[in-house]
Scaffold this motif. Structure first.
Motif, PDB file in Angstrom:
ATOM      1  N   PRO A  85       0.799  -1.234   0.000  1.00  0.00           N
ATOM      2  CA  PRO A  85       0.000   0.000   0.000  1.00  0.00           C
ATOM      3  C   PRO A  85       0.829   1.280   0.000  1.00  0.00           C
ATOM      4  N   HIS A  86       2.120   1.160   0.351  1.00  0.00           N
ATOM      5  CA  HIS A  86       2.942   2.376   0.424  1.00  0.00           C
ATOM      6  C   HIS A  86       3.623   2.675  -0.910  1.00  0.00           C
ATOM      7  N   ARG A 126      -0.904   5.317 -10.496  1.00  0.00           N
ATOM      8  CA  ARG A 126      -1.894   5.333  -9.400  1.00  0.00           C
ATOM      9  C   ARG A 126      -1.345   4.678  -8.132  1.00  0.00           C
ATOM     10  N   THR A 127      -1.942   5.045  -6.994  1.00  0.00           N
ATOM     11  CA  THR A 127      -1.625   4.311  -5.768  1.00  0.00           C
ATOM     12  C   THR A 127      -2.541   3.099  -5.711  1.00  0.00           C
ATOM     13  N   VAL A 128      -2.190   2.155  -4.875  1.00  0.00           N
ATOM     14  CA  VAL A 128      -2.964   0.908  -4.786  1.00  0.00           C
ATOM     15  C   VAL A 128      -4.368   1.190  -4.242  1.00  0.00           C
ATOM     16  N   GLU A 129      -4.405   2.120  -3.310  1.00  0.00           N
ATOM     17  CA  GLU A 129      -5.688   2.485  -2.709  1.00  0.00           C
ATOM     18  C   GLU A 129      -6.587   3.054  -3.806  1.00  0.00           C
ATOM     19  N   GLY A 130      -7.782   2.587  -3.901  1.00  0.00           N
ATOM     20  CA  GLY A 130      -8.695   3.134  -4.894  1.00  0.00           C
ATOM     21  C   GLY A 130      -8.775   2.310  -6.159  1.00  0.00           C
ATOM     22  N   ARG A 136      -6.739  -4.436  -9.153  1.00  0.00           N
ATOM     23  CA  ARG A 136      -5.781  -4.917  -8.138  1.00  0.00           C
ATOM     24  C   ARG A 136      -5.256  -6.292  -8.534  1.00  0.00           C
TER      25      ARG A 136
ATOM     26  N   ASN B 278      -3.768   8.220  10.155  1.00  0.00           N
ATOM     27  CA  ASN B 278      -3.128   7.828   8.908  1.00  0.00           C
ATOM     28  C   ASN B 278      -2.602   6.404   8.918  1.00  0.00           C
ATOM     29  N   TRP B 281      -4.609   2.369   6.819  1.00  0.00           N
ATOM     30  CA  TRP B 281      -4.282   1.340   5.824  1.00  0.00           C
ATOM     31  C   TRP B 281      -3.365   0.256   6.360  1.00  0.00           C
ATOM     32  N   SER B 284      -5.081  -2.786   7.409  1.00  0.00           N
ATOM     33  CA  SER B 284      -5.831  -3.567   6.421  1.00  0.00           C
ATOM     34  C   SER B 284      -5.242  -4.962   6.320  1.00  0.00           C
TER      35      SER B 284
END
Lengths: 370, 286
Positions: A85-86, A126-130, A136, B278, B281, B284
């Motif tokens: 995710p980072h 893009r970031t993974v979130e969303g 994914r 923050n 995530w 998760s």
């Protein structure tokens, strides 16, 4: 390509004893089984994420039993995909390439190749979130494929997706596997997913491989009731068999007698193939073998076919898979209405192996599979 | 579930239950607010009535050389103690979270033991330790701690380190090890997976642990009195200043220092809440 020989593994109360399995080069091999059967643990052993107690694992001819995961030449996509995710999608895909020591420029070529293969070039920034579920899944697959591993291990990567996306991605994954020539070991517990993907499959049950073969071979001759149940081949029943004049007569109790082809005796489990069962309104008019008076139970729509359930004798449930036009007359019936249930002796498949009194079984000709 | 209308439909019993729960919330918030308000009121009221120093001289007193020295020493020792705490917290939090080893639970309990230890006993234990042969050897050959500024750091570390370890361990617990497993299959070594995946994902939790450790270090007093005493300009940190000022009857100055410390504590809390928001995530767990 993947050769698992007599491996043993134990975790908590679960154990795997003397398990062997072979996956050919460039083969799409699907491992199926109920939850808790040991599929994921087996895959984690192949990936080197769990230590085995004994046995050997060879990948591309190399003994990798004692090698770290990074040295095994595998790509791995877990059930939850575990996208970092980072990191952005691009850096996720390039993660393995950086670990291999490739320069940014070299890595970029492979990242573009993987993104192009999975049709996600537009997502790289893009970031993974969303990301959506399908996006994914594609990103995780691209990340595993980017370092060009000869073997890809996929642990139920499609399980969290809706049916439409799953169908679309099944076709994509098969295409990608064909284009890259990667050997794939894929875990799933969905019959449609398995049918769409598998060159060959294995059923695993309680930490042991029950049957290996192509889906067609397994449909034709399932080795046990679990396999038949997963493949949704029909109704599994148990009875006392004896050979009579070249055929087999199986007594179910309650006066029910089923005729089958071949020779066998003793307590047997057998399958009545759904596609050969006919359920009609009204009472039995003919006195042919395997014709029974029964009670209608319910109809279920399953894609292009209709599944009809009826009960014969006391509590023996039989399922018929019918075309919608054949099932039309049954739609006005209520539960408990009289019906006639019939199937030919060739629709009865006796499972190999023995039960109870040690009687032997010689298989008859398997009924035609759909 | 919401108290104000958005939750499930509830009858009179449900409303009474929710009211009882909310009463506890209101009373506690009122208690903390009353403490803070009392501090402000005391300083302001005395300044206004002329019974204590006025606001200007109060601020001047905050800039007396003793208080500035104490402030500097507080910042310096708290920062050093936080750094040492984090040097232990990151590897130890990771090890306790990821590895199953004999004594895992014992080590885990040892962390909690220091959290629940009365602060004075921590100071006393440290003082006694430095009377043992091992402690004497350390003092003779490495560094002196008893009645020394370095003693402040070791007291702060003993009090704040366990909090940081607990926070970092919880953060690593919340990160699914599968991320590292995937990194291993993508060519990383175990250390590489830690550095490239676990550590960046735990970043906010680690920072939150550091803030917590710093705030805790900044505020401790009990163990200091036992191990390093309250020597002006030598082992005096801000909590010691409050003690010394109120012991000579300068309550307003003590309170002004207290308000300064409260402001810093509130700033730490705001940072902590921001980082925890923050961290969503990180939790998760796939």
């Amino acid at each position: 390509m993947i050769d698992i020989r007599s491996i043993s593994f134990k975790i908590g109360g679960f154990s795997m004893e003397d398990l062997s399995l072979s996956v050919g080069a460039k083969e799409y091999f699907v491992l199926v089984g109920k939850p808790g059967s040991g599929k994921t643990l087996l895959m984690e052993c192949v990936a080197g994420l769990r230590r085995i107690l004994s046995g050997t694992i060879r990948i591309a001819g190399r003994d990798v039993t004692c090698l770290e995961p990074r040295l095994r030449g595998i790509g791995y996509v877990p059930q939850d995909l575990a996208l970092f995710p980072h990191l952005s999608v691009e850096r996720n895909i390039g993660f393995g390439l950086k670990a291999m020591g490739l320069s940014r420029k070299e890595a970029s070529v492979y990242v573009r190749w993987a993104a192009d293969l999975l049709r996600i070039e537009h997502l790289l920034g893009r970031t993974v979130e969303g990301l959506s579920g399908g996006e994914r899944q594609r990103a995780a697959l691209a990340r595993a494929l980017a370092p060009r591993p000869p073997v890809l291990l996929l642990d139920e990567p499609l399980s969290a997706l809706d049916e439409e996306t799953r169908t679309e991605l099944c076709a994509e994954m098969k295409r990608v596997q064909r284009e890259t020539g990667t050997t794939v070991l894929h875990i799933c517990h969905d019959l449609e997913e398995m049918s769409a993907l598998a060159d060959r499959m294995a059923m695993i049950c309680g930490g042991r491989v029950v049957q290996v073969g192509s889906p067609e071979e397994i449909s034709r001759a399932p080795s046990d009731p679990n396999v038949a149940g997963f493949m949704r081949l029909g109704t599994v029943l148990r009875g006392e068999a004896q050979s009579v004049a070249g055929d087999v007569v199986i007594e179910l109790g309650g006066g029910l007698v089923v005729q089958a082809k071949g020779r066998t005796s003793g307590t047997v489990d057998f399958l009545v193939r759904s596609e050969s069962v006919l359920i009609k309104r009204g009472s039995v008019t003919e006195r042919s073998p395997n014709s029974f008076a029964g009670r209608f139970l319910a109809l279920h729509r399953a894609g292009p076919i209709v599944l009809a359930d009826a009960e014969i004798g006391t509590g023996t449930r039989i399922r018929a898979a019918m075309l919608p036009r054949d099932a039309e007359p049954l739609s006005i019936l209520s539960s408990g209405d009289p019906v006639a249930v019939s199937f030919p002796p060739s629709a009865v498949y006796v499972f190999p192996g023995t039960h109870g009194n040690g009687a032997h079984s010689v298989l008859g000709e398997p009924a035609e599979s759909r | 579930m919401s108290f104000f209308g958005k939750g499930p439909v509830s009858g009179t019993g449900g409303k009474l239950f929710a009211t009882a729960m909310m009463l506890a919330v209101c009373l506690f918030v009122a208690f903390v607010a009353a403490l803070l308000a009392a501090d402000f009121w005391y300083v302001w009221a005395n300044a206004a009535s002329g019974t204590g120093p006025d606001r200007t001289s109060l601020i001047e007193k905050l800039f007396e050389k003793e208080i500035i020295a104490a402030t500097k020493l507080s910042f310096l020792t708290s920062t050093a103690a936080t750094a040492i705490s984090m040097i232990f917290a990151v590897p130890m939090g990771y090890a306790l979270s990821r590895y199953r080893f004999p004594g895992n639970r014992l080590a885990d309990s040892m962390v909690d033991l220091l959290v629940v230890f009365p602060p004075l006993i921590v100071g006393l234990s440290l003082l006694v330790f430095f009377q043992t042969p091992a402690g004497k050897w350390i003092e003779a050959n490495l560094l002196k701690f008893v009645y020394q500024p370095s003693g402040i750091v070791i007291c702060q570390f003993a009090m704040a380190g366990p909090l940081a370890i607990r926070m970092v361990k919880t953060t690593f617990d919340e990160i699914n090890p599968r991320y590292e497993h995937v990194a291993l299959t993508l060519g990383c070594t175990t250390a590489g997976a830690f550095a490239r995946v676990a550590l960046p994902m735990a970043r906010n939790g680690i920072m939150a642990g550091a803030i917590l450790a710093w705030a805790r270090s900044f505020g401790i007093f009990g163990p200091l009195m036992v191990l390093v005493g309250a020597v002006r300009m030598r082992t005096e940190v801000l909590p010691t200043t409050i003690y010394l000022e109120q012991s000579v009857g300068r309550i307003e100055v003590a309170l002004a220092v207290a308000l300064l410390m409260i402001a810093l504590a509130l700033a730490s809390l705001v940072c902590l809440r921001f980082l925890q928001t923050n961290r969503a995530w990180e939790a998760s767990r796939p």
